[in-house]
Design an enzyme around this catalytic site. Sequence first.
Site, PDB file in Angstrom:
ATOM      1  N   HIS A 158      33.646  43.309  45.078  1.00  0.00           N
ATOM      2  CA  HIS A 158      32.922  42.847  46.266  1.00  0.00           C
ATOM      3  C   HIS A 158      31.489  43.339  46.285  1.00  0.00           C
ATOM      4  O   HIS A 158      30.844  43.347  47.324  1.00  0.00           O
ATOM      5  CB  HIS A 158      33.647  43.286  47.549  1.00  0.00           C
ATOM      6  CG  HIS A 158      35.121  43.007  47.516  1.00  0.00           C
ATOM      7  ND1 HIS A 158      36.042  43.953  47.124  1.00  0.00           N
ATOM      8  CD2 HIS A 158      35.810  41.871  47.772  1.00  0.00           C
ATOM      9  CE1 HIS A 158      37.261  43.414  47.152  1.00  0.00           C
ATOM     10  NE2 HIS A 158      37.158  42.165  47.543  1.00  0.00           N
TER      11      HIS A 158
HETATM   12  S1  FES Z   1      33.715  46.578  46.443  1.00  0.00           S
HETATM   13 FE1  FES Z   1      35.673  45.969  47.086  1.00  0.00          FE
HETATM   14  S2  FES Z   1      36.979  47.116  45.803  1.00  0.00           S
HETATM   15 FE2  FES Z   1      34.997  47.769  45.242  1.00  0.00          FE
END
Ligand code: FES
Length: 199
Positions: A158
């Site tokens: 993410h």
């Molecule tokens: S940014 Fe979501 S698991 Fe690392």
Amino acid sequence: MSDKQVDSVRRTWLIASSCAGAAGGLAVAVPFVSTFQPSERARAAGASVEVDIAALKPGEKITVEWRGKPVWIIRRTPEQLAALPKIDPLLADPSSLRKPGELTPAYARNEHRSIKPEIMVAVGICTHLGCSPSDKFVPGAQPSLPDDWAGGFLCACHGSTFDMAGRVYKNKPAPDNLEVPPHTYLSDTKLLIGEDKQA
Ligand code: FES
């Protein structure tokens, strides 16, 4: 962290390990298994892990497994260390004040988050949902990173980013810095992961 979350973290790491093993080929995977298998039960139960870092060169990283989690050990270069204070304003918790008992032992609550400035020890699991971030040690512009990137880690799941001390950048999904596990030095070149000096 609930049992369910721990299971999920372990599963992610196991998947990552399997991929790495496949890339390395069977010839590497087989000796690894036969060497480490006898201590598997002890390690799963939380036994500490001794690591020889004599051969670790500046800019290099090794990964060991502790309690089913990947622990990164990196010998940072003078340039990587010099960059740390400069990026403090961009970080969510530059002084590692959050959850100190859980994420940063007292002996790592300093600018470099480590006992010896050059040696970084951190659990390589993103504090968002448990993916294992990738090495992005080379500074400068590159895909998915800002043009003034100082070197660190990118969690591709993410988009969370961490510096070369495992400190998370501001306004990212990951809420906290990477965990620094309990560890101590048995000698100049031998690390013990899983135990504090006082233990
Ligand atoms: S940014 Fe979501 S698991 Fe690392």
